[in-house]
Design a protein around this motif. Sequence first.
Motif, PDB file in Angstrom:
ATOM      1  N   LEU A   1       0.835  -1.207   0.000  1.00 29.74           N
ATOM      2  CA  LEU A   1       0.000   0.000   0.000  1.00 29.74           C
ATOM      3  C   LEU A   1       0.867   1.255   0.000  1.00 29.74           C
ATOM      4  CD1 LEU A   1      -2.712  -1.140   2.590  1.00 29.74           C
ATOM      5  CD2 LEU A   1      -2.971  -1.002   0.102  1.00 29.74           C
ATOM      6  N   GLY A   2       1.898   1.239  -0.850  1.00 27.84           N
ATOM      7  CA  GLY A   2       2.688   2.455  -1.030  1.00 27.84           C
ATOM      8  C   GLY A   2       1.892   3.422  -1.892  1.00 27.84           C
ATOM      9  N   GLU A   3       2.612   4.343  -2.517  1.00 26.53           N
ATOM     10  CA  GLU A   3       1.931   5.354  -3.314  1.00 26.53           C
ATOM     11  C   GLU A   3       1.056   4.727  -4.421  1.00 26.53           C
ATOM     12  OE1 GLU A   3       4.718   8.541  -3.723  1.00 26.53           O
ATOM     13  OE2 GLU A   3       3.859   8.919  -5.697  1.00 26.53           O
ATOM     14  N   LEU A   4       1.649   3.778  -5.161  1.00 26.47           N
ATOM     15  CA  LEU A   4       0.915   3.181  -6.284  1.00 26.47           C
ATOM     16  C   LEU A   4      -0.155   2.213  -5.782  1.00 26.47           C
ATOM     17  CD1 LEU A   4       3.862   2.490  -8.786  1.00 26.47           C
ATOM     18  CD2 LEU A   4       2.349   4.458  -8.701  1.00 26.47           C
ATOM     19  N   GLY A   5       0.187   1.428  -4.765  1.00 25.03           N
ATOM     20  CA  GLY A   5      -0.751   0.438  -4.231  1.00 25.03           C
ATOM     21  C   GLY A   5      -1.981   1.105  -3.633  1.00 25.03           C
ATOM     22  N   SER A   6      -1.781   2.179  -2.856  1.00 29.15           N
ATOM     23  CA  SER A   6      -2.962   2.795  -2.246  1.00 29.15           C
ATOM     24  C   SER A   6      -3.823   3.492  -3.290  1.00 29.15           C
ATOM     25  CB  SER A   6      -2.609   3.722  -1.078  1.00 29.15           C
ATOM     26  OG  SER A   6      -1.470   4.426  -1.320  1.00 29.15           O
ATOM     27  N   TYR A   7      -3.203   4.075  -4.303  1.00 35.73           N
ATOM     28  CA  TYR A   7      -3.983   4.701  -5.388  1.00 35.73           C
ATOM     29  C   TYR A   7      -4.870   3.643  -6.053  1.00 35.73           C
ATOM     30  CZ  TYR A   7      -4.650   8.149  -9.222  1.00 35.73           C
ATOM     31  OH  TYR A   7      -5.152   9.044 -10.125  1.00 35.73           O
ATOM     32  N   ALA A   8      -4.263   2.506  -6.403  1.00 34.58           N
ATOM     33  CA  ALA A   8      -5.026   1.444  -7.071  1.00 34.58           C
ATOM     34  C   ALA A   8      -6.120   0.903  -6.146  1.00 34.58           C
ATOM     35  CB  ALA A   8      -4.086   0.320  -7.508  1.00 34.58           C
ATOM     36  N   ALA A   9      -5.788   0.724  -4.865  1.00 36.71           N
ATOM     37  CA  ALA A   9      -6.776   0.183  -3.914  1.00 36.71           C
ATOM     38  C   ALA A   9      -7.989   1.116  -3.825  1.00 36.71           C
ATOM     39  CB  ALA A   9      -6.129   0.004  -2.538  1.00 36.71           C
ATOM     40  N   MET A  10      -7.749   2.424  -3.778  1.00 36.96           N
ATOM     41  CA  MET A  10      -8.856   3.383  -3.690  1.00 36.96           C
ATOM     42  C   MET A  10      -9.723   3.337  -4.959  1.00 36.96           C
ATOM     43  SD  MET A  10      -8.524   4.752  -0.712  1.00 36.96           S
ATOM     44  CE  MET A  10      -9.545   6.207  -0.711  1.00 36.96           C
ATOM     45  N   GLU A  11      -9.066   3.214  -6.105  1.00 38.54           N
ATOM     46  CA  GLU A  11      -9.830   3.146  -7.373  1.00 38.54           C
ATOM     47  C   GLU A  11     -10.681   1.875  -7.418  1.00 38.54           C
ATOM     48  OE1 GLU A  11      -9.913   5.364 -10.165  1.00 38.54           O
ATOM     49  OE2 GLU A  11      -9.125   6.690  -8.632  1.00 38.54           O
ATOM     50  N   LEU A  12     -10.123   0.769  -6.915  1.00 34.50           N
ATOM     51  CA  LEU A  12     -10.881  -0.489  -6.880  1.00 34.50           C
ATOM     52  C   LEU A  12     -12.071  -0.359  -5.933  1.00 34.50           C
ATOM     53  CD1 LEU A  12      -7.818  -2.893  -6.772  1.00 34.50           C
ATOM     54  CD2 LEU A  12      -9.552  -2.871  -8.583  1.00 34.50           C
ATOM     55  N   ALA A  13     -11.842   0.306  -4.805  1.00 29.85           N
ATOM     56  CA  ALA A  13     -12.932   0.495  -3.838  1.00 29.85           C
ATOM     57  C   ALA A  13     -14.039   1.344  -4.462  1.00 29.85           C
ATOM     58  CB  ALA A  13     -12.396   1.144  -2.560  1.00 29.85           C
ATOM     59  N   ARG A  14     -13.658   2.329  -5.262  1.00 32.01           N
ATOM     60  CA  ARG A  14     -14.644   3.179  -5.944  1.00 32.01           C
ATOM     61  C   ARG A  14     -15.519   2.379  -6.896  1.00 32.01           C
ATOM     62  NH1 ARG A  14     -14.253   8.219  -8.447  1.00 32.01           N
ATOM     63  NH2 ARG A  14     -13.120   7.255 -10.155  1.00 32.01           N
ATOM     64  N   GLN A  15     -14.983   1.280  -7.385  1.00 32.90           N
ATOM     65  CA  GLN A  15     -15.757   0.401  -8.276  1.00 32.90           C
ATOM     66  C   GLN A  15     -16.668  -0.537  -7.490  1.00 32.90           C
ATOM     67  OE1 GLN A  15     -15.895   0.271 -11.693  1.00 32.90           O
ATOM     68  NE2 GLN A  15     -14.661   2.132 -11.651  1.00 32.90           N
ATOM     69  N   GLY A  16     -16.570  -0.482  -6.164  1.00 33.17           N
ATOM     70  CA  GLY A  16     -17.465  -1.288  -5.335  1.00 33.17           C
ATOM     71  C   GLY A  16     -16.921  -2.650  -4.942  1.00 33.17           C
ATOM     72  N   PHE A  17     -15.641  -2.916  -5.256  1.00 37.55           N
ATOM     73  CA  PHE A  17     -15.072  -4.212  -4.858  1.00 37.55           C
ATOM     74  C   PHE A  17     -14.864  -4.255  -3.344  1.00 37.55           C
ATOM     75  CE2 PHE A  17     -13.695  -4.012  -9.334  1.00 37.55           C
ATOM     76  CZ  PHE A  17     -14.246  -5.211  -9.756  1.00 37.55           C
ATOM     77  N   ASP A  18     -14.813  -5.467  -2.820  1.00 41.24           N
ATOM     78  CA  ASP A  18     -14.480  -5.669  -1.399  1.00 41.24           C
ATOM     79  C   ASP A  18     -12.950  -5.666  -1.321  1.00 41.24           C
ATOM     80  OD1 ASP A  18     -13.955  -6.649   1.105  1.00 41.24           O
ATOM     81  OD2 ASP A  18     -15.243  -8.418   0.933  1.00 41.24           O
ATOM     82  N   VAL A  19     -12.380  -4.494  -1.106  1.00 39.55           N
ATOM     83  CA  VAL A  19     -10.925  -4.345  -1.196  1.00 39.55           C
ATOM     84  C   VAL A  19     -10.291  -4.474   0.182  1.00 39.55           C
ATOM     85  CG1 VAL A  19      -9.032  -2.852  -1.970  1.00 39.55           C
ATOM     86  CG2 VAL A  19     -11.228  -2.748  -3.142  1.00 39.55           C
ATOM     87  N   ARG A  20      -9.259  -5.280   0.215  1.00 45.19           N
ATOM     88  CA  ARG A  20      -8.461  -5.424   1.430  1.00 45.19           C
ATOM     89  C   ARG A  20      -7.016  -5.095   1.075  1.00 45.19           C
ATOM     90  NH1 ARG A  20     -11.163 -10.530   2.998  1.00 45.19           N
ATOM     91  NH2 ARG A  20     -13.343  -9.943   2.865  1.00 45.19           N
TER      92      ARG A  20
END
Length: 309
Positions: free
Chosen positions: A141-160
């Motif tokens: 969850l560095g700079e790139l990982g957290s950006y991607a995680a937030m975008e996935l969450a915006r799509q409604g996925f169950d992101v961990r």
Amino acid sequence: MRTLVFYSEFDSFEEWSALLSPYLPGITLCRAGEVKDPDAVEFALVWKPPHGFFGPYRNLKLLVNLGAGVDSLVGRDDLPEIPIIRLSDPNMGRMMAGYVLFAVLRYARDIPAFERAQREHRWHYLHPRLPSTVRVGVLGLGELGSYAAMELARQGFDVRGWSRSQKSLEGIVCRSGMASLDDFLSGSDILVVMLPLTPQTQGLLSAERLAKLPRGGAFINVSRGAIVDQAALTLALSNGNIGEATLDVFDREPLPPDDPLWAMDNVLITPHLASVAIPATAAQQVAENIQRLARGEPVLNQVFPARGY
Ligand code: GLV
């Protein structure tokens, strides 16, 4: 004249130099190999320079890594003891998140099954799943990982998310530390590897750890091949323990033509370009760091070789 030396086999010197020069009056930009006075070289903008590259530049003051991952730099024994910075460009984050979204959505919407069915002229109805029923694990969850995680969450996925040190991201269950890794893996229907490669993460996804993933799940690697035991991954993909993979990075690059991964129907291979340095937006931040150094101010996005990133 103060000089900036440029080295990359992948990036365009012309483009970088056209964009950087206006910000750097009084500094000559020069390809490695065309440097006339090595003592005038104070700055280096480089991606994977050959061993011994820095030797002739005794007056080097700043080393800029032409990319986000610094593993190819920090492990080497010929680094000068000067500040090293990496690129940290939100557009690189967006480019990476776009790739990750594409790969996750492709699995979440069963696109590979439709690609196969189409090759057989077969109408193959699979009822779409709700994104909230798909558990996506973002490892790193560095700079790139957290950006991607937030975008996935915006799509409604169950992101961990999992990282070595605890992070906190809105709407994402963040876990940390080795003790929670196996449990995190077993709860990731789609795993996205976004960790930096360091001595601690090298080989982290061993055969035993890959075996924790839910059977038939999907595996996406956009960070570095050496984080994963590639032979174990290949085996898991061939016996169905892992259902599908999207791989942008490999333990050897280019991936050798006889590697079994090429021929696997359930593997999508791209040649290490999930995110690349974008001169149009990164040039300004490189220039700013050079100016900061000239003014005696601390540089931004400094890399710490002992930490590995
Ligand atoms: C690419 O892999 C990068 O580290 O920028």
